[in-house]
Design a protein around this motif. Structure first.
Motif, PDB file in Angstrom:
ATOM      1  N   LEU A  48     -20.341  -1.105 -96.022  1.00  0.00           N
ATOM      2  CA  LEU A  48     -21.750  -0.724 -95.963  1.00  0.00           C
ATOM      3  C   LEU A  48     -22.649  -1.933 -95.758  1.00  0.00           C
ATOM      4  O   LEU A  48     -23.534  -1.936 -94.888  1.00  0.00           O
ATOM      5  CB  LEU A  48     -22.139   0.027 -97.241  1.00  0.00           C
ATOM      6  CG  LEU A  48     -23.615   0.447 -97.341  1.00  0.00           C
ATOM      7  CD1 LEU A  48     -23.974   1.381 -96.194  1.00  0.00           C
ATOM      8  CD2 LEU A  48     -23.884   1.116 -98.684  1.00  0.00           C
ATOM      9  N   THR A  49     -22.432  -2.965 -96.547  1.00  0.00           N
ATOM     10  CA  THR A  49     -23.282  -4.154 -96.429  1.00  0.00           C
ATOM     11  C   THR A  49     -23.056  -4.880 -95.098  1.00  0.00           C
ATOM     12  O   THR A  49     -23.985  -5.494 -94.557  1.00  0.00           O
ATOM     13  CB  THR A  49     -23.026  -5.124 -97.600  1.00  0.00           C
ATOM     14  OG1 THR A  49     -21.610  -5.373 -97.726  1.00  0.00           O
ATOM     15  CG2 THR A  49     -23.539  -4.551 -98.901  1.00  0.00           C
ATOM     16  N   THR A  50     -21.842  -4.780 -94.553  1.00  0.00           N
ATOM     17  CA  THR A  50     -21.578  -5.392 -93.247  1.00  0.00           C
ATOM     18  C   THR A  50     -22.376  -4.698 -92.162  1.00  0.00           C
ATOM     19  O   THR A  50     -22.956  -5.347 -91.280  1.00  0.00           O
ATOM     20  CB  THR A  50     -20.077  -5.342 -92.916  1.00  0.00           C
ATOM     21  OG1 THR A  50     -19.338  -5.990 -93.945  1.00  0.00           O
ATOM     22  CG2 THR A  50     -19.796  -6.043 -91.597  1.00  0.00           C
ATOM     23  N   SER A  61     -27.059  -4.651 -88.475  1.00  0.00           N
ATOM     24  CA  SER A  61     -28.328  -4.078 -88.037  1.00  0.00           C
ATOM     25  C   SER A  61     -29.462  -5.083 -88.198  1.00  0.00           C
ATOM     26  O   SER A  61     -30.361  -5.177 -87.348  1.00  0.00           O
ATOM     27  CB  SER A  61     -28.631  -2.815 -88.849  1.00  0.00           C
ATOM     28  OG  SER A  61     -27.626  -1.836 -88.662  1.00  0.00           O
ATOM     29  N   LEU A  62     -29.421  -5.850 -89.280  1.00  0.00           N
ATOM     30  CA  LEU A  62     -30.458  -6.860 -89.504  1.00  0.00           C
ATOM     31  C   LEU A  62     -30.408  -7.941 -88.441  1.00  0.00           C
ATOM     32  O   LEU A  62     -31.446  -8.365 -87.905  1.00  0.00           O
ATOM     33  CB  LEU A  62     -30.274  -7.488 -90.894  1.00  0.00           C
ATOM     34  CG  LEU A  62     -31.312  -8.543 -91.302  1.00  0.00           C
ATOM     35  CD1 LEU A  62     -32.702  -7.918 -91.378  1.00  0.00           C
ATOM     36  CD2 LEU A  62     -30.942  -9.163 -92.651  1.00  0.00           C
ATOM     37  N   SER A  63     -29.219  -8.392 -88.081  1.00  0.00           N
ATOM     38  CA  SER A  63     -29.108  -9.416 -87.047  1.00  0.00           C
ATOM     39  C   SER A  63     -29.583  -8.885 -85.701  1.00  0.00           C
ATOM     40  O   SER A  63     -30.187  -9.625 -84.910  1.00  0.00           O
ATOM     41  CB  SER A  63     -27.660  -9.916 -86.951  1.00  0.00           C
ATOM     42  OG  SER A  63     -26.798  -8.886 -86.503  1.00  0.00           O
ATOM     43  N   SER A  64     -29.353  -7.590 -85.428  1.00  0.00           N
ATOM     44  CA  SER A  64     -29.809  -7.003 -84.170  1.00  0.00           C
ATOM     45  C   SER A  64     -31.330  -6.987 -84.092  1.00  0.00           C
ATOM     46  O   SER A  64     -31.901  -7.154 -83.013  1.00  0.00           O
ATOM     47  CB  SER A  64     -29.271  -5.577 -84.029  1.00  0.00           C
ATOM     48  OG  SER A  64     -27.857  -5.565 -83.962  1.00  0.00           O
ATOM     49  N   ILE A  79     -22.769 -11.351 -85.404  1.00  0.00           N
ATOM     50  CA  ILE A  79     -23.239 -12.447 -86.249  1.00  0.00           C
ATOM     51  C   ILE A  79     -23.382 -11.966 -87.683  1.00  0.00           C
ATOM     52  O   ILE A  79     -22.965 -12.643 -88.635  1.00  0.00           O
ATOM     53  CB  ILE A  79     -24.582 -12.997 -85.731  1.00  0.00           C
ATOM     54  CG1 ILE A  79     -24.397 -13.654 -84.361  1.00  0.00           C
ATOM     55  CG2 ILE A  79     -25.172 -14.005 -86.711  1.00  0.00           C
ATOM     56  CD1 ILE A  79     -23.514 -14.858 -84.371  1.00  0.00           C
ATOM     57  N   GLY A  80     -23.969 -10.781 -87.836  1.00  0.00           N
ATOM     58  CA  GLY A  80     -24.096 -10.225 -89.183  1.00  0.00           C
ATOM     59  C   GLY A  80     -22.758  -9.887 -89.793  1.00  0.00           C
ATOM     60  O   GLY A  80     -22.521 -10.145 -90.980  1.00  0.00           O
ATOM     61  N   PHE A  81     -21.853  -9.318 -88.987  1.00  0.00           N
ATOM     62  CA  PHE A  81     -20.528  -8.959 -89.481  1.00  0.00           C
ATOM     63  C   PHE A  81     -19.759 -10.201 -89.936  1.00  0.00           C
ATOM     64  O   PHE A  81     -19.196 -10.248 -91.042  1.00  0.00           O
ATOM     65  CB  PHE A  81     -19.730  -8.239 -88.396  1.00  0.00           C
ATOM     66  CG  PHE A  81     -20.348  -6.954 -87.917  1.00  0.00           C
ATOM     67  CD1 PHE A  81     -21.298  -6.287 -88.672  1.00  0.00           C
ATOM     68  CD2 PHE A  81     -19.981  -6.411 -86.703  1.00  0.00           C
ATOM     69  CE1 PHE A  81     -21.867  -5.105 -88.235  1.00  0.00           C
ATOM     70  CE2 PHE A  81     -20.540  -5.223 -86.245  1.00  0.00           C
ATOM     71  CZ  PHE A  81     -21.484  -4.577 -87.015  1.00  0.00           C
ATOM     72  N   MET A 104     -12.860  -5.518 -88.254  1.00  0.00           N
ATOM     73  CA  MET A 104     -12.290  -6.690 -87.603  1.00  0.00           C
ATOM     74  C   MET A 104     -13.108  -7.947 -87.885  1.00  0.00           C
ATOM     75  O   MET A 104     -12.575  -8.981 -88.296  1.00  0.00           O
ATOM     76  CB  MET A 104     -12.198  -6.463 -86.094  1.00  0.00           C
ATOM     77  CG  MET A 104     -11.702  -7.660 -85.301  1.00  0.00           C
ATOM     78  SD  MET A 104     -11.407  -7.256 -83.568  1.00  0.00           S
ATOM     79  CE  MET A 104     -12.998  -6.592 -83.084  1.00  0.00           C
ATOM     80  N   PHE A 105     -14.415  -7.876 -87.674  1.00  0.00           N
ATOM     81  CA  PHE A 105     -15.245  -9.062 -87.878  1.00  0.00           C
ATOM     82  C   PHE A 105     -15.330  -9.454 -89.352  1.00  0.00           C
ATOM     83  O   PHE A 105     -15.395 -10.631 -89.687  1.00  0.00           O
ATOM     84  CB  PHE A 105     -16.644  -8.838 -87.302  1.00  0.00           C
ATOM     85  CG  PHE A 105     -16.702  -8.926 -85.810  1.00  0.00           C
ATOM     86  CD1 PHE A 105     -16.326 -10.090 -85.155  1.00  0.00           C
ATOM     87  CD2 PHE A 105     -17.122  -7.847 -85.053  1.00  0.00           C
ATOM     88  CE1 PHE A 105     -16.374 -10.173 -83.776  1.00  0.00           C
ATOM     89  CE2 PHE A 105     -17.176  -7.925 -83.673  1.00  0.00           C
ATOM     90  CZ  PHE A 105     -16.802  -9.090 -83.032  1.00  0.00           C
ATOM     91  N   LEU A 106     -15.340  -8.446 -90.222  1.00  0.00           N
ATOM     92  CA  LEU A 106     -15.328  -8.750 -91.651  1.00  0.00           C
ATOM     93  C   LEU A 106     -14.053  -9.480 -92.025  1.00  0.00           C
ATOM     94  O   LEU A 106     -14.072 -10.486 -92.747  1.00  0.00           O
ATOM     95  CB  LEU A 106     -15.465  -7.454 -92.456  1.00  0.00           C
ATOM     96  CG  LEU A 106     -15.444  -7.592 -93.982  1.00  0.00           C
ATOM     97  CD1 LEU A 106     -16.604  -8.445 -94.459  1.00  0.00           C
ATOM     98  CD2 LEU A 106     -15.500  -6.217 -94.638  1.00  0.00           C
TER      99      LEU A 106
END
Length: 412
Positions: free
Chosen positions: A18-20, A25-28, A36-38, A284-286
């Protein structure tokens, strides 16, 4: 106690997912790719971040990356219009093969002189970061309300969906030569052709079979139709790999063929697979972010800056201008934009785990350099995509509010 540990683990996974997504969304919103956020949250959750999670299982990370890429490519194929593919098939195929080879070669030659690594290590680095990722580009373009002219968006999309197999083949070839220096490069040509042909045949076959199964079985809405779509992606990849084909190409083509056929559950399956692709990207990114130890990135800052500069200003432009030279529908403005839109994403980081699993000397340094290059490419090129498109006058603006809403719903 074991039950409580299981509860805690599941709770932690849910919170991280959820936080990822929120971080992405915040980085977008700031014009940065969601990756980047992930990745950033993964690093914060890692051993040197507030989360303190110790994770160094590169084999598991590689498995997560491969499984995730299957669904990302399959979903990308489902969402690709065959009419776009036909218009740009020629240039996209050249860029996905010759272009990847040129980029890898330029980076490899530069790495030998700039980084002082061995030719084999340089070739491995070049092959790993040769493929592009268009998902971040389209997310940024949608969020800023820019609609590109002509065949440029179709070319970027088709190229990014079809250039991964070439990069994966190059990485495998370099690892083979490193383990067996006496191997002949000419012996790999038949292997490459077999991989591409078998991957294409199996992918097209599965792409035709999935809609037929859904139609004949009466799976019109949800439920089992979702299960069948998951099975199709996995069977395409697995069958291709077992028959010496390229599984990633098979997964992409299976989605492409299925996505351009008509069947009752098409819309719901496409929406579901888009969600699967989202979940795959997040997982994957996490996972890849958890692998990174931030304190180890310090020594690769200078090499990473050098390789990023070569990639953005030399390797990518050369490959684009050379590959698109025969195709007159792409003017110099379009070529410059396509060069700048060659962001790196998931595939290079996943491929960077292969040398580590194979026990190659200097593999951890290569992984850190690749990770740094992907981050830097996203931070520099991501926010400037819109500015470059406007300066080159190859796009028009449409409603920003609705575009931003679509981008947050569909980064992929």
């Amino acid at each position: 106690m074991g039950f409580l540990d299981t509860e805690s683990t599941l709770l932690l996974i849910g919170v991280l997912l959820l936080t990822t997504v929120l971080a992405g969304s915040l980085s977008s919103r700031f014009g940065l790719p969601a990756l980047i956020g992930f990745l950033g949250l993964g690093m914060l959750a890692g051993v040197e971040g507030p989360g303190g999670i110790s994770f160094d299982n590169f084999v598991l990370a590689q498995a997560v990356g491969i499984a995730s890429l299957i669904f990302i490519l399959f979903s990308g194929g489902l969402d690709t219009d065959w009419r776009d593919v036909k218009r740009v098939a020629g240039p996209a195929l050249v860029m996905a093969t010759v272009g990847v080879l040129i980029s890898a070669g330029v980076v490899a030659i530069s790495a030998v002189f700039l980084l002082g690594v061995t030719p084999a290590q340089a070739a491995l680095l070049g092959a790993i970061i040769a493929s592009t990722d268009a998902a971040a580009v389209f997310a940024i373009l949608r969020s800023t309300g820019l609609d590109l002219h002509g065949d440029v968006p179709a070319l970027i999309e088709v190229e990014s969906g079809s250039n991964d197999p070439m990069a994966i083949f190059l990485v495998g070839a370099v690892l083979l030569f490193m383990s067996n220096p006496s191997a002949s490069p000419f012996a790999l040509a038949p292997d490459f052709m077999i991989q591409m042909v078998m991957g294409a045949l199996i992918g097209v076959g599965i792409g035709f079979a999935m809609p037929e199964i859904l139609k004949r079985g009466g799976y019109r809405q949800g439920g089992l139709a979702f299960v069948i779509s998951i099975a199709a992606a996995l069977i395409a990849f697995g069958a291709a790999e077992l028959l010496l084909g390229n599984g990633f190409l098979a997964a992409y083509l299976a989605g492409l063929v299925a996505g351009n056929r008509h069947y009752a559950a098409k819309r719901t399956v496409s929406t579901f697979q888009d969600g699967m692709a989202w979940l795959a990207q997040v997982a994957m990114f996490l996972t890849l972010g958890l692998l990174v130890t931030p304190s180890q990135l310090g020594p690769v800052i200078v090499p990473g800056l050098a390789i990023t500069a070569i990639l953005m200003f030399v390797a990518r432009p050369i490959s684009v201008f050379v590959c698109l030279a025969p195709f007159r529908q792409f003017g110099w403005r379009a070529k410059v934009f396509i060069s700048w839109a060659g962001l790196r994403g998931a595939v290079p980081i996943v491929l960077a785990t292969f040398p580590i699993v194979a026990g190659v000397d200097g593999a951890f340094a290569i992984f850190n350099v690749v990770f740094f290059v992907v981050l830097l490419s996203s931070v520099i090129q991501g926010p400037t995509i819109n500015w470059v498109a406007k300066k080159l006058a190859i796009g028009d603006h449409y409603d920003r509010a609705s575009a931003r809403d679509r981008a947050l719903e569909d980064v992929h």
